[in-house]
Design a protein around this motif. Structure first.
Motif, PDB file in Angstrom:
ATOM      1  N   LYS A  22       0.874  -1.383   0.438  1.00  0.00           N
ATOM      2  CA  LYS A  22       0.019   0.239   0.074  1.00  0.00           C
ATOM      3  C   LYS A  22       0.662   1.781   0.353  1.00  0.00           C
ATOM      4  CE  LYS A  22      -1.373  -2.829   3.964  1.00  0.00           C
ATOM      5  NZ  LYS A  22      -1.104  -2.821   4.854  1.00  0.00           N
ATOM      6  N   GLU A  23      -0.074   1.837  -0.220  1.00  0.00           N
ATOM      7  CA  GLU A  23       0.799   3.382  -0.089  1.00  0.00           C
ATOM      8  C   GLU A  23       0.765   4.453   1.151  1.00  0.00           C
ATOM      9  OE1 GLU A  23      -3.442   4.369  -0.761  1.00  0.00           O
ATOM     10  OE2 GLU A  23      -1.725   2.564  -1.349  1.00  0.00           O
ATOM     11  N   PHE A  24       0.143   3.248   2.686  1.00  0.00           N
ATOM     12  CA  PHE A  24       1.068   3.995   3.778  1.00  0.00           C
ATOM     13  C   PHE A  24       1.577   3.250   4.343  1.00  0.00           C
ATOM     14  CE2 PHE A  24      -4.303   3.310   3.238  1.00  0.00           C
ATOM     15  CZ  PHE A  24      -4.905   4.586   2.568  1.00  0.00           C
ATOM     16  N   CYS A  25       2.344   3.337   3.577  1.00  0.00           N
ATOM     17  CA  CYS A  25       4.218   2.888   4.199  1.00  0.00           C
ATOM     18  C   CYS A  25       4.730   4.647   4.314  1.00  0.00           C
ATOM     19  CB  CYS A  25       4.142   2.130   4.367  1.00  0.00           C
ATOM     20  SG  CYS A  25       4.936   1.029   3.403  1.00  0.00           S
ATOM     21  N   ASN A  26       6.142   4.196   4.936  1.00  0.00           N
ATOM     22  CA  ASN A  26       6.837   5.652   4.791  1.00  0.00           C
ATOM     23  C   ASN A  26       7.867   4.672   4.340  1.00  0.00           C
ATOM     24  OD1 ASN A  26       5.846   7.693   5.257  1.00  0.00           O
ATOM     25  ND2 ASN A  26       6.723   8.626   6.201  1.00  0.00           N
ATOM     26  N   ASP A  27       9.315   5.241   3.780  1.00  0.00           N
ATOM     27  CA  ASP A  27      10.152   4.485   3.544  1.00  0.00           C
ATOM     28  C   ASP A  27      10.750   4.227   4.559  1.00  0.00           C
ATOM     29  OD1 ASP A  27      10.212   4.426   1.035  1.00  0.00           O
ATOM     30  OD2 ASP A  27      11.410   6.098   0.412  1.00  0.00           O
TER      31      ASP A  27
END
Length: 302
Positions: free
Chosen positions: A117-122
């Motif tokens: 998903k788009e719901f995580c940061n690097d």
């Protein structure tokens, strides 16, 4: 085909418990038995999922393996969704170790890649104040995208406060002489059982809480858990002007957001949720790892 010598020097490590910091003793016991020039082989066949806890612990384990062996670390039997997740967060971009993914052993998943998903940061590395400011703004922007509603304003603010304080502690504990230290940070949003959760996980590879406090105040306790609890009590926090909220304030943020806090440093681990759980292991991890979970119910009463 691998040679006989290469086979002898391979040591296989089952990392099924990497997501659970209370259950990593088996992994660490194998790692600490490694010798220089051996090949550490991480077997992912029993790992069905990976979260930020696991990413940070995997980073810690890989760093230690490389430190002992000086050899490239092999990844086998890794699920495709797990590999995509690690690549998405930039796990393999760190310079703490070299990894070789054996492509012919990848376990391909039929579905589920969208879960990452788009719901995580690097996975971010911070070594300077400028980098810290950059990551703060990146986290702030992510939270505003993930949680744009006004009812989450306080949660956004407290998540930023928690990150700033824990990262400040991590940078201080890992500093070398007058040089600024380094830490790694990862954040992810989950939606589970009509609630949302924000994971913030931070690690440094410095001297750890016990040595940090011993250097300041002399030896007070005989175990790492007691030193962690001392730091969490707020009685021995940083006294530097502008030094942040202190670990006691982190506990207040946890309490206000139905959250939990885990601190692992050297041999000790303390978890604060509904009650305090502590565990004194026999094997050390370098530095300190901190995991914060903030929770909010998904309903119209917020």
């Amino acid at each position: 085909m691998e040679s006989k010598d290469e086979f002898i020097y391979k040591v296989y490590i089952d990392i099924k418990s990497v997501n659970d910091w209370l259950a990593t003793e088996n992994i660490l016991s194998v790692v600490e038995c490694l010798e220089y020039n051996q090949i550490g082989v991480l077997d992912f066949s029993n790992l069905n999922d990976l979260n930020p806890y696991g990413v940070i612990m995997l980073l810690t384990i890989n760093r230690r393996i490389y430190e002992i062996t000086g050899r490239e670390i092999k990844f086998i039997n890794i699920r495709s969704k797990t590999l995509i997740y690690l690549e998405k967060v930039g796990f393999f971009k760190t310079d703490l170790f070299d990894a070789d993914i054996e492509l012919d052993t990848i376990l391909w998943d039929e579905a589920g890649h969208e879960l990452f998903k788009e719901f995580c940061n690097d996975l971010e590395r911070i070594t300077t104040l400028e980098e810290k400011r950059f990551v703060v703004e990146k986290i702030r922007s992510s939270l505003e995208v993930w949680l744009p509603e006004e009812k989450y304003r306080m949660l956004r603010s407290q998540a930023i406060s928690a990150f700033m304080e824990i990262s400040a502690n991590a940078l201080e504990h890992s500093r070398n002489s007058n040089k600024m230290g380094e830490c790694f940070i990862m954040m992810q949003k989950y939606e589970v059982k009509n609630a949302l959760e924000i994971y913030i996980v931070i690690a440094d590879f410095g001297i750890g809480i016990r040595k940090h406090l011993t250097n300041k105040y002399g030896e007070i306790y005989k175990d790492d858990c007691s030193y962690i609890k001392e730091a969490l009590s707020g009685q021995s926090g940083r006294k530097v002007e502008g030094g942040g909220f202190g670990l006691q304030s982190i506990q207040d943020i946890i309490a206000n957001n139905m959250g939990s806090l885990i601190v692992r440093s050297n041999k000790g681990l303390v978890e604060i949720k509904d009650q305090i759980i502590d565990f004194e292991g026999t094997l050390e991890t370098a530095g300190t790892q901190v995991a914060i979970i903030l929770r909010k119910k998904l309903d119209n009463s917020l």
